[in-house]
Design a protein around this motif. Structure first.
Motif, short mmCIF file in Angstrom:
data_model
loop_
_atom_site.label_atom_id
_atom_site.label_comp_id
_atom_site.label_asym_id
_atom_site.label_seq_id
_atom_site.Cartn_x
_atom_site.Cartn_y
_atom_site.Cartn_z
N MET A 1 -1.99 18.82 5.60
CA MET A 1 -2.97 18.12 4.81
C MET A 1 -2.57 16.65 4.71
SD MET A 1 -3.78 18.65 0.77
CE MET A 1 -5.38 19.36 0.77
N SER A 2 -3.52 15.79 4.83
CA SER A 2 -3.27 14.36 4.70
C SER A 2 -3.99 13.86 3.45
CB SER A 2 -3.78 13.63 5.93
OG SER A 2 -3.53 12.25 5.79
N ILE A 3 -3.26 13.13 2.62
CA ILE A 3 -3.81 12.62 1.37
C ILE A 3 -4.32 11.20 1.60
CG2 ILE A 3 -3.25 11.98 -1.01
CD1 ILE A 3 -3.17 15.02 -0.34
N THR A 4 -5.53 10.95 1.12
CA THR A 4 -6.10 9.62 1.17
C THR A 4 -6.32 9.16 -0.26
OG1 THR A 4 -7.23 10.15 3.23
CG2 THR A 4 -8.00 8.22 2.04
N THR A 5 -5.68 8.07 -0.64
CA THR A 5 -5.87 7.56 -2.00
C THR A 5 -7.10 6.68 -2.04
OG1 THR A 5 -4.44 5.65 -1.59
CG2 THR A 5 -3.40 7.60 -2.52
N ASP A 6 -7.72 6.65 -3.21
CA ASP A 6 -8.89 5.80 -3.41
C ASP A 6 -8.49 4.34 -3.17
OD1 ASP A 6 -10.24 8.06 -4.23
OD2 ASP A 6 -9.95 7.66 -6.35
N THR A 7 -9.39 3.58 -2.61
CA THR A 7 -9.13 2.15 -2.45
C THR A 7 -9.91 1.32 -3.45
OG1 THR A 7 -10.83 2.01 -0.73
CG2 THR A 7 -8.54 2.33 -0.01
N THR A 8 -10.89 1.95 -4.10
CA THR A 8 -11.65 1.28 -5.15
C THR A 8 -11.91 2.29 -6.26
OG1 THR A 8 -13.78 1.85 -4.17
CG2 THR A 8 -12.82 -0.27 -3.54
N GLY A 9 -12.34 1.80 -7.40
CA GLY A 9 -12.67 2.68 -8.51
C GLY A 9 -11.50 2.91 -9.44
N PRO A 10 -11.73 3.71 -10.48
CA PRO A 10 -10.72 3.88 -11.53
C PRO A 10 -9.45 4.59 -11.07
CG PRO A 10 -12.55 5.38 -11.87
CD PRO A 10 -12.94 4.47 -10.76
N GLY A 11 -9.51 5.38 -10.02
CA GLY A 11 -8.32 6.09 -9.55
C GLY A 11 -7.53 5.34 -8.50
N ALA A 12 -8.00 4.17 -8.12
CA ALA A 12 -7.35 3.41 -7.04
C ALA A 12 -6.04 2.79 -7.50
CB ALA A 12 -8.29 2.33 -6.54
N PRO A 13 -4.97 3.03 -6.74
CA PRO A 13 -3.69 2.40 -7.08
C PRO A 13 -3.74 0.89 -6.88
CG PRO A 13 -3.42 3.94 -5.23
CD PRO A 13 -4.87 3.88 -5.58
N PRO A 14 -2.89 0.15 -7.61
CA PRO A 14 -2.86 -1.30 -7.44
C PRO A 14 -2.51 -1.68 -5.99
CG PRO A 14 -1.57 -0.62 -9.35
CD PRO A 14 -1.95 0.62 -8.61
N ARG A 15 -3.22 -2.67 -5.49
CA ARG A 15 -3.00 -3.14 -4.12
C ARG A 15 -3.03 -4.66 -4.08
NH1 ARG A 15 -3.93 0.95 -0.08
NH2 ARG A 15 -4.70 2.84 -1.03
N ALA A 16 -2.35 -5.21 -3.09
CA ALA A 16 -2.42 -6.63 -2.79
C ALA A 16 -2.53 -6.74 -1.28
CB ALA A 16 -1.18 -7.37 -3.30
N ASN A 17 -3.55 -7.41 -0.82
CA ASN A 17 -3.81 -7.54 0.63
C ASN A 17 -3.86 -6.17 1.30
OD1 ASN A 17 -3.89 -10.37 0.56
ND2 ASN A 17 -1.66 -10.46 0.67
N GLY A 18 -4.42 -5.19 0.60
CA GLY A 18 -4.57 -3.85 1.15
C GLY A 18 -3.34 -2.97 1.06
N GLU A 19 -2.21 -3.52 0.65
CA GLU A 19 -0.96 -2.76 0.55
C GLU A 19 -0.73 -2.30 -0.88
OE1 GLU A 19 1.09 -2.01 3.16
OE2 GLU A 19 -0.38 -3.00 4.46
N LEU A 20 -0.16 -1.10 -1.02
CA LEU A 20 0.18 -0.61 -2.36
C LEU A 20 1.21 -1.53 -3.00
CD1 LEU A 20 0.50 3.17 -1.52
CD2 LEU A 20 -1.29 2.10 -2.89
N VAL A 21 1.08 -1.72 -4.31
CA VAL A 21 1.97 -2.59 -5.06
C VAL A 21 2.65 -1.77 -6.15
CG1 VAL A 21 2.11 -4.59 -6.59
CG2 VAL A 21 0.55 -4.62 -4.65
N PHE A 22 3.97 -1.84 -6.20
CA PHE A 22 4.75 -1.16 -7.23
C PHE A 22 5.57 -2.22 -7.96
CE2 PHE A 22 4.33 1.78 -3.62
CZ PHE A 22 3.54 2.75 -4.23
N ALA A 23 5.46 -2.24 -9.30
CA ALA A 23 6.19 -3.23 -10.09
C ALA A 23 7.64 -2.83 -10.31
CB ALA A 23 5.51 -3.41 -11.44
N ALA A 24 7.95 -1.55 -10.14
CA ALA A 24 9.31 -1.06 -10.33
C ALA A 24 9.54 0.12 -9.38
CB ALA A 24 9.50 -0.63 -11.78
N PRO A 25 10.78 0.37 -9.03
CA PRO A 25 11.07 1.48 -8.10
C PRO A 25 10.54 2.83 -8.56
CG PRO A 25 13.00 0.08 -8.31
CD PRO A 25 12.00 -0.39 -9.34
N TRP A 26 10.56 3.11 -9.85
CA TRP A 26 10.10 4.42 -10.33
C TRP A 26 8.62 4.63 -10.01
CZ3 TRP A 26 6.12 5.28 -13.65
CH2 TRP A 26 5.71 4.24 -14.46
N GLU A 27 7.83 3.55 -9.98
CA GLU A 27 6.41 3.69 -9.67
C GLU A 27 6.21 4.21 -8.24
OE1 GLU A 27 4.77 0.18 -12.65
OE2 GLU A 27 4.76 -0.17 -10.49
N GLY A 28 6.94 3.64 -7.31
CA GLY A 28 6.85 4.10 -5.92
C GLY A 28 7.33 5.54 -5.78
#
Length: 114
Positions: free
Chosen positions: A1-28
């Protein structure tokens, strides 16, 4: 199974220039755990995503990955993967570990290769 995360909307993870953004290691790590558990069939991605959207809508000021982690815990407890009190016990134990506990020293062969 391959997971696709939302790119827009309320469930979309934070992104910058299309890349996922994590403010701290625990988030990733929390992100990776949820994806790995869903890909292995231990949790259901659609249920996780729906609960995440609901959690965010209830408390939109709460940090995204705080919601993510809370939902991951709920889903794991709900699926019987961990006990309800186990999350807090494990978190307390891990929080008491010394800084850098999750990184092994470099292997001697890596130093020679560099």
């Amino acid at each position: 199974m391959s997971i696709t995360t939302d790119t827009t909307g309320p469930g979309a993870p934070p992104r910058a220039n299309g890349e996922l953004v994590f403010a701290a290691p625990w988030e990733g790590r929390a992100f990776g755990m949820a994806v790995a558990l869903a890909e292995s069939g231990r949790i259901t991605w659609d249920e996780f995503r729906e609960r995440l959207i609901a959690r965010i809508s209830v408390d939109p000021a709460r940090a995204y990955y705080a919601c993510w982690l809370a939902v991951l815990e709920e889903v794991l407890v709900g699926a019987g993967r961990i006990g309800d009190g186990e999350v807090g016990t494990r978190a307390t134990r891990l929080a008491g570990r010394a800084a850098g506990h999750d990184h092994a020293p470099p292997h001697p062969s890596a130093e020679r290769a560099g």
